[in-house]
Scaffold this active site. Sequence first.
Site, PDB file in Angstrom:
ATOM      1  N   LYS A  79       0.840  -1.195   0.000  1.00  0.00           N
ATOM      2  CA  LYS A  79       0.000   0.000   0.000  1.00  0.00           C
ATOM      3  C   LYS A  79       0.879   1.250   0.000  1.00  0.00           C
ATOM      4  CE  LYS A  79      -3.569   2.246   2.839  1.00  0.00           C
ATOM      5  NZ  LYS A  79      -4.336   2.143   4.101  1.00  0.00           N
TER       6      LYS A  79
ATOM      7  N   SER B  89      -9.182  -0.302   7.953  1.00  0.00           N
ATOM      8  CA  SER B  89      -8.713  -0.105   6.582  1.00  0.00           C
ATOM      9  C   SER B  89      -8.154  -1.309   5.861  1.00  0.00           C
ATOM     10  CB  SER B  89      -7.662   1.016   6.554  1.00  0.00           C
ATOM     11  OG  SER B  89      -8.271   2.268   6.739  1.00  0.00           O
TER      12      SER B  89
ATOM     13  N   SER C  10      -9.154   1.981   3.787  1.00  0.00           N
ATOM     14  CA  SER C  10      -8.353   2.729   2.845  1.00  0.00           C
ATOM     15  C   SER C  10      -7.365   1.870   2.059  1.00  0.00           C
ATOM     16  CB  SER C  10      -7.577   3.818   3.603  1.00  0.00           C
ATOM     17  OG  SER C  10      -6.695   3.240   4.560  1.00  0.00           O
TER      18      SER C  10
END
Length: 462
Positions: free
Chosen positions: A76, A176, A152
């Site tokens: 990420k 997330s 996220s």
Amino acid sequence: MLVEAGELVSGYRSGAVSPVEATQTALDAIERYDEQVNAFVLVDAEGALAAAKESEARWHSGEPLGPGDGVPTSIKDALWTKGWPTLRGSTMIDEAGPWSEDAPAVARLRETGAVIVGKTTTPEYSWKGVTDSHKYGATGNPWNPSKTPGGSSGGSATAVALGMGTWSVGTDGGGSVRIPAAFTGTVALKPTYGLIPLFPPSAFGTLSHAGPMTRTVRDAAALLDIITGFDARDWSSMPTPTTSFLDGIDDGVADLRIAFSSDLDFVDNDPEVEELVRAAVGVLAAAGAEVTEIDPGFTDPIDAFNVLWWSGAAKVLEAYTVDDRVDPGLRRVAAIGSAYSASDFLDATAARMELGLLMGRFHRKYDVLLTPTLPITAFPIGQDVPDGSESPDWTSWTPYTYPFNLTQQPALSVPCGFTKAGLPVGLQIVGARHADALTLRVGRAYEAATDWHQRTPTLEAR
């Protein structure tokens, strides 16, 4: 076809499959699908293939670096990667760097020889539960690109679901990794805080964790083995585990006391979500667990969480000149956060400690707590909240995830079915602090009795 990391490694060892072949398969999937879902902000095909060739040579010589040698992996774009920019979905970060250091999890992956294919999307500074940004646009759900994958860590979940790498590492400050796992039919663990060290520290403080994102529970355990361990750059880093999280993972649930709360006594679920989660709980009961339907007994801690989270948002923007390049929702909550006092922050921290005490006592009686991961399924892309929401805040539709960031407990999301519209639903398994292995064991027992994790999106290539 689903291929676990363990199967890849066995194939590398026997020579039946090559890290180069596995990496090329991941790169082919990125080429085939990413135009539709926008999961990656950076892909280094040349570097990944070069790393895969080095891994292949190590396997041929019988000297792999570790259990992840040659496994295609994504990161990420919230975690530092040496030589690559970490822009966090923001237009405000200077792409020039310097980018001279890896985050702890990334460093551990390199040490084991994992092949890092690229970096995945995140909303600006990972501040919300969906994945879109001014910098990179919106990420789509692998089961329906017109829907959000959640966030996220939405890019990571989408990448894993579509075979754009076997593993990914995301972050979780309020759900997330678990939110996108539930929306995409994948697996993700928010481990006990400190088990995976973080550097640099998050502006959202000790709410933020890193976590493995995979297609199976066994893969989550295997990845967790690699990315845990003491790192002096993180003052809250826990000691390096002395046993593997794969040890005992197939021991089943026959001796376990499992609590199930369908709504925590303050949530309204979509009826299809409720039905599928109850059926999942029944699977574990049939496997021999002693299941008790009971609420843990806390009221919604959203006010305390929002004080801490919005304060973090204010801290994020403190160093910048804030203008229309910044996500308007982030600007809104940062303005709220900047108005909180130290007393407000300490009151929220006190509420957090009370919740931790309550859950600590709860787990004296129950080994794990089961809930839905989310009360809803994926909604249209480009929205922070579902249609008809009375609140603009992402926390209004994630009531099962953020409480356990407050308490720092391990929480695992596993796929437990699909709605009539073909959208995935997640089951959340929450363990006591430091009971990560047990939490994974329960998830594996459910996974072994079902086949939801074997279902793959049927997205057509363009």
